[in-house]
Design a protein around this motif. Structure first.
Motif, PDB file in Angstrom:
ATOM      1  N   ILE A  57      -4.530   3.129  -3.179  1.00  0.00           N
ATOM      2  CA  ILE A  57      -3.651   4.091  -3.842  1.00  0.00           C
ATOM      3  C   ILE A  57      -3.640   3.801  -5.331  1.00  0.00           C
ATOM      4  O   ILE A  57      -3.261   2.704  -5.758  1.00  0.00           O
ATOM      5  CB  ILE A  57      -2.218   3.981  -3.265  1.00  0.00           C
ATOM      6  CG1 ILE A  57      -2.235   4.253  -1.754  1.00  0.00           C
ATOM      7  CG2 ILE A  57      -1.272   4.935  -3.988  1.00  0.00           C
ATOM      8  CD1 ILE A  57      -1.030   3.719  -1.026  1.00  0.00           C
ATOM      9  N   LEU A  58      -4.086   4.754  -6.115  1.00  0.00           N
ATOM     10  CA  LEU A  58      -4.113   4.607  -7.573  1.00  0.00           C
ATOM     11  C   LEU A  58      -2.864   5.262  -8.149  1.00  0.00           C
ATOM     12  O   LEU A  58      -2.682   6.473  -8.040  1.00  0.00           O
ATOM     13  CB  LEU A  58      -5.381   5.250  -8.142  1.00  0.00           C
ATOM     14  CG  LEU A  58      -5.591   5.153  -9.660  1.00  0.00           C
ATOM     15  CD1 LEU A  58      -5.618   3.697 -10.123  1.00  0.00           C
ATOM     16  CD2 LEU A  58      -6.885   5.866 -10.055  1.00  0.00           C
ATOM     17  N   LEU A  59      -2.013   4.457  -8.753  1.00  0.00           N
ATOM     18  CA  LEU A  59      -0.710   4.919  -9.246  1.00  0.00           C
ATOM     19  C   LEU A  59      -0.687   4.946 -10.770  1.00  0.00           C
ATOM     20  O   LEU A  59      -0.901   3.919 -11.422  1.00  0.00           O
ATOM     21  CB  LEU A  59       0.390   3.992  -8.719  1.00  0.00           C
ATOM     22  CG  LEU A  59       1.809   4.237  -9.249  1.00  0.00           C
ATOM     23  CD1 LEU A  59       2.335   5.596  -8.804  1.00  0.00           C
ATOM     24  CD2 LEU A  59       2.738   3.119  -8.783  1.00  0.00           C
ATOM     25  N   VAL A 115       7.003   6.749  -3.640  1.00  0.00           N
ATOM     26  CA  VAL A 115       6.020   7.407  -2.773  1.00  0.00           C
ATOM     27  C   VAL A 115       4.821   6.492  -2.541  1.00  0.00           C
ATOM     28  O   VAL A 115       4.295   6.390  -1.424  1.00  0.00           O
ATOM     29  CB  VAL A 115       5.580   8.758  -3.367  1.00  0.00           C
ATOM     30  CG1 VAL A 115       4.389   9.330  -2.593  1.00  0.00           C
ATOM     31  CG2 VAL A 115       6.739   9.746  -3.355  1.00  0.00           C
ATOM     32  N   ALA A 116       4.370   5.817  -3.599  1.00  0.00           N
ATOM     33  CA  ALA A 116       3.252   4.884  -3.455  1.00  0.00           C
ATOM     34  C   ALA A 116       3.599   3.776  -2.467  1.00  0.00           C
ATOM     35  O   ALA A 116       2.777   3.386  -1.629  1.00  0.00           O
ATOM     36  CB  ALA A 116       2.886   4.287  -4.813  1.00  0.00           C
ATOM     37  N   LEU A 117       4.824   3.257  -2.540  1.00  0.00           N
ATOM     38  CA  LEU A 117       5.266   2.209  -1.617  1.00  0.00           C
ATOM     39  C   LEU A 117       5.300   2.729  -0.181  1.00  0.00           C
ATOM     40  O   LEU A 117       4.863   2.047   0.757  1.00  0.00           O
ATOM     41  CB  LEU A 117       6.645   1.702  -2.037  1.00  0.00           C
ATOM     42  CG  LEU A 117       6.703   0.882  -3.329  1.00  0.00           C
ATOM     43  CD1 LEU A 117       8.142   0.690  -3.782  1.00  0.00           C
ATOM     44  CD2 LEU A 117       6.021  -0.469  -3.145  1.00  0.00           C
ATOM     45  N   ASP A 118       5.814   3.940  -0.009  1.00  0.00           N
ATOM     46  CA  ASP A 118       5.884   4.525   1.333  1.00  0.00           C
ATOM     47  C   ASP A 118       4.489   4.725   1.921  1.00  0.00           C
ATOM     48  O   ASP A 118       4.245   4.457   3.100  1.00  0.00           O
ATOM     49  CB  ASP A 118       6.637   5.858   1.292  1.00  0.00           C
ATOM     50  CG  ASP A 118       8.115   5.684   0.965  1.00  0.00           C
ATOM     51  OD1 ASP A 118       8.647   4.585   1.206  1.00  0.00           O
ATOM     52  OD2 ASP A 118       8.734   6.652   0.468  1.00  0.00           O
ATOM     53  N   LEU A 119       3.565   5.207   1.094  1.00  0.00           N
ATOM     54  CA  LEU A 119       2.184   5.396   1.561  1.00  0.00           C
ATOM     55  C   LEU A 119       1.522   4.066   1.903  1.00  0.00           C
ATOM     56  O   LEU A 119       0.823   3.942   2.914  1.00  0.00           O
ATOM     57  CB  LEU A 119       1.369   6.104   0.477  1.00  0.00           C
ATOM     58  CG  LEU A 119       1.455   7.625   0.381  1.00  0.00           C
ATOM     59  CD1 LEU A 119       0.685   8.115  -0.836  1.00  0.00           C
ATOM     60  CD2 LEU A 119       0.928   8.284   1.644  1.00  0.00           C
ATOM     61  N   SER A 122       0.057   2.851   5.694  1.00  0.00           N
ATOM     62  CA  SER A 122      -1.375   2.657   5.926  1.00  0.00           C
ATOM     63  C   SER A 122      -1.820   1.212   5.765  1.00  0.00           C
ATOM     64  O   SER A 122      -3.016   0.928   5.799  1.00  0.00           O
ATOM     65  CB  SER A 122      -2.181   3.543   4.963  1.00  0.00           C
ATOM     66  OG  SER A 122      -1.923   3.165   3.619  1.00  0.00           O
ATOM     67  N   ASN A 123      -0.826   0.312   5.551  1.00  0.00           N
ATOM     68  CA  ASN A 123      -1.159  -1.082   5.240  1.00  0.00           C
ATOM     69  C   ASN A 123      -2.115  -1.112   4.055  1.00  0.00           C
ATOM     70  O   ASN A 123      -3.140  -1.806   4.062  1.00  0.00           O
ATOM     71  CB  ASN A 123      -1.783  -1.784   6.452  1.00  0.00           C
ATOM     72  CG  ASN A 123      -1.875  -3.291   6.263  1.00  0.00           C
ATOM     73  OD1 ASN A 123      -1.079  -3.882   5.529  1.00  0.00           O
ATOM     74  ND2 ASN A 123      -2.851  -3.909   6.915  1.00  0.00           N
ATOM     75  N   GLY A 124      -1.759  -0.318   3.046  1.00  0.00           N
ATOM     76  CA  GLY A 124      -2.643  -0.113   1.910  1.00  0.00           C
ATOM     77  C   GLY A 124      -2.327  -0.971   0.707  1.00  0.00           C
ATOM     78  O   GLY A 124      -1.448  -1.851   0.730  1.00  0.00           O
ATOM     79  N   HIS A 125      -3.042  -0.707  -0.367  1.00  0.00           N
ATOM     80  CA  HIS A 125      -2.959  -1.473  -1.610  1.00  0.00           C
ATOM     81  C   HIS A 125      -2.701  -0.509  -2.770  1.00  0.00           C
ATOM     82  O   HIS A 125      -3.358   0.528  -2.874  1.00  0.00           O
ATOM     83  CB  HIS A 125      -4.271  -2.227  -1.840  1.00  0.00           C
ATOM     84  CG  HIS A 125      -4.295  -3.062  -3.080  1.00  0.00           C
ATOM     85  ND1 HIS A 125      -4.126  -4.431  -3.056  1.00  0.00           N
ATOM     86  CD2 HIS A 125      -4.455  -2.734  -4.385  1.00  0.00           C
ATOM     87  CE1 HIS A 125      -4.196  -4.908  -4.287  1.00  0.00           C
ATOM     88  NE2 HIS A 125      -4.398  -3.890  -5.117  1.00  0.00           N
ATOM     89  N   ILE A 126      -1.775  -0.863  -3.643  1.00  0.00           N
ATOM     90  CA  ILE A 126      -1.454  -0.040  -4.812  1.00  0.00           C
ATOM     91  C   ILE A 126      -2.100  -0.647  -6.050  1.00  0.00           C
ATOM     92  O   ILE A 126      -1.882  -1.822  -6.359  1.00  0.00           O
ATOM     93  CB  ILE A 126       0.069   0.064  -5.030  1.00  0.00           C
ATOM     94  CG1 ILE A 126       0.753   0.666  -3.807  1.00  0.00           C
ATOM     95  CG2 ILE A 126       0.375   0.889  -6.278  1.00  0.00           C
ATOM     96  CD1 ILE A 126       2.281   0.628  -3.884  1.00  0.00           C
ATOM     97  N   THR A 127      -2.893   0.148  -6.744  1.00  0.00           N
ATOM     98  CA  THR A 127      -3.417  -0.248  -8.052  1.00  0.00           C
ATOM     99  C   THR A 127      -2.624   0.491  -9.116  1.00  0.00           C
ATOM    100  O   THR A 127      -2.683   1.720  -9.204  1.00  0.00           O
ATOM    101  CB  THR A 127      -4.910   0.084  -8.184  1.00  0.00           C
ATOM    102  OG1 THR A 127      -5.656  -0.700  -7.254  1.00  0.00           O
ATOM    103  CG2 THR A 127      -5.411  -0.208  -9.598  1.00  0.00           C
TER     104      THR A 127
END
Length: 282
Positions: A15-17, A31-35, A39-44
């Motif tokens: 996820i690119l924020l 929203v980035a945190l919720d996503l 999805s057990n994802g990573h925020i950049t």
């Protein structure tokens, strides 16, 4: 089991924020945190600053020289605040600080992202109106763009979602790229706004869109909405709100961007004052 593997592989994990001091920053961070959690994802987190200060008569760069430390100090303060908030969360993240116009730096970094999260207005601007950055990213980024309004409190990935459908190639692209999110939704609506006879674009009828989703295990309800006097964008937002939707999926710029700038268009009107998070792809 096979279907679960397919959905895992296509999940939006990167996820690119966009980081900026605009009013919508807290909303898109949430929203980035919720996503990321879903999805057990990573925020950049990408923070871009530009020293391109337009100052008439500033032939020797004195105004720019005076602005540089102020801009840098504000950027460092914002970074400290958001990093402190992220340190309390249970998600993976990293921070990238770059120089240059935000939209171009986001385009560069989007090459290894699954989705880009931005606000509804251009960087550094509080003015109302469609975001030029959102338009550029929707047209040129290799991944979908989610535009998050400032009043968004959270993003429930299991909530209902509505896809605006006009049968165009752009609508098909948006539908395909939204599959990872639509697969998590409790309900998916494929909504068409009925045009006067002969004016609809339906290169691909709504049924074909629903059939495509069904192959991914997603059942969609086709909704036909009378055209009425309201703008198509307002009609779609109203339809989504009436059904308690958390996201509006749209194909971006169905005809030339130049024509949309001159005459309006669904994408432009939608971006002027989005009433919920919008998922755009072209």
């Amino acid at each position: 089991m096979e279907q679960d593997i397919i959905r895992e592989d296509t999940a939006m994990k990167s996820i690119l924020l966009h980081i900026d001091s605009d009013r919508a920053m807290p909303a898109r961070l949430q929203v980035a945190l919720d996503l990321a959690r879903a999805s057990n994802g990573h925020i950049t987190c990408l923070q871009a600053i530009s020293y391109e200060v337009f100052a008439p008569g500033d032939f020797y760069g004195s105004a720019m020289a005076a602005a540089m430390p102020v801009i840098k100090e504000a950027a460092e303060k914002l970074r400290a605040e958001i990093e402190a908030a992220l340190a309390k969360e249970d998600v993976a993240w990293d921070w990238r600080f770059v120089y240059g116009a935000a939209e171009y730096r986001l385009l560069e970094q989007a090459a290894l992202a699954d989705i880009v999260l931005i606000g509804p207005h251009d960087a550094g601007e509080g003015a109302r109106g469609p975001s030029g950055m959102a338009g550029t990213l929707a047209l040129k980024a290799p991944v979908p763009v989610m535009v998050v309004p400032a009043d968004t409190k959270r993003f429930d990935v299991t909530g209902p979602m509505l896809v605006g459908w006009n049968g165009s190639a752009e609508a098909c692209v948006a539908l395909r790229r939204a599959v990872p999110l639509l697969a998590m939704a409790s309900k998916v609506y494929l909504a068409t706004v009925e045009e006067p006879r002969g004016e609809g674009r339906f290169d691909f009828p709504p049924l074909e869109g629903a059939q495509y989703l069904s192959r991914h295990g997603i059942e969609a309800e086709i909704v036909a909405i009378p055209r009425g006097d309201a703008r198509i964008s307002d009609t779609l937002f109203s339809a989504a709100q009436m059904r308690g939707c958390v996201l509006l999926v749209m194909g971006a710029y169905g005809h030339s961007r130049f024509a949309e700038m001159l005459f309006g268009g669904v994408t432009r009107h939608s971006l002027t004052e989005p009433q919920m998070p919008m998922f755009l792809a072209h």
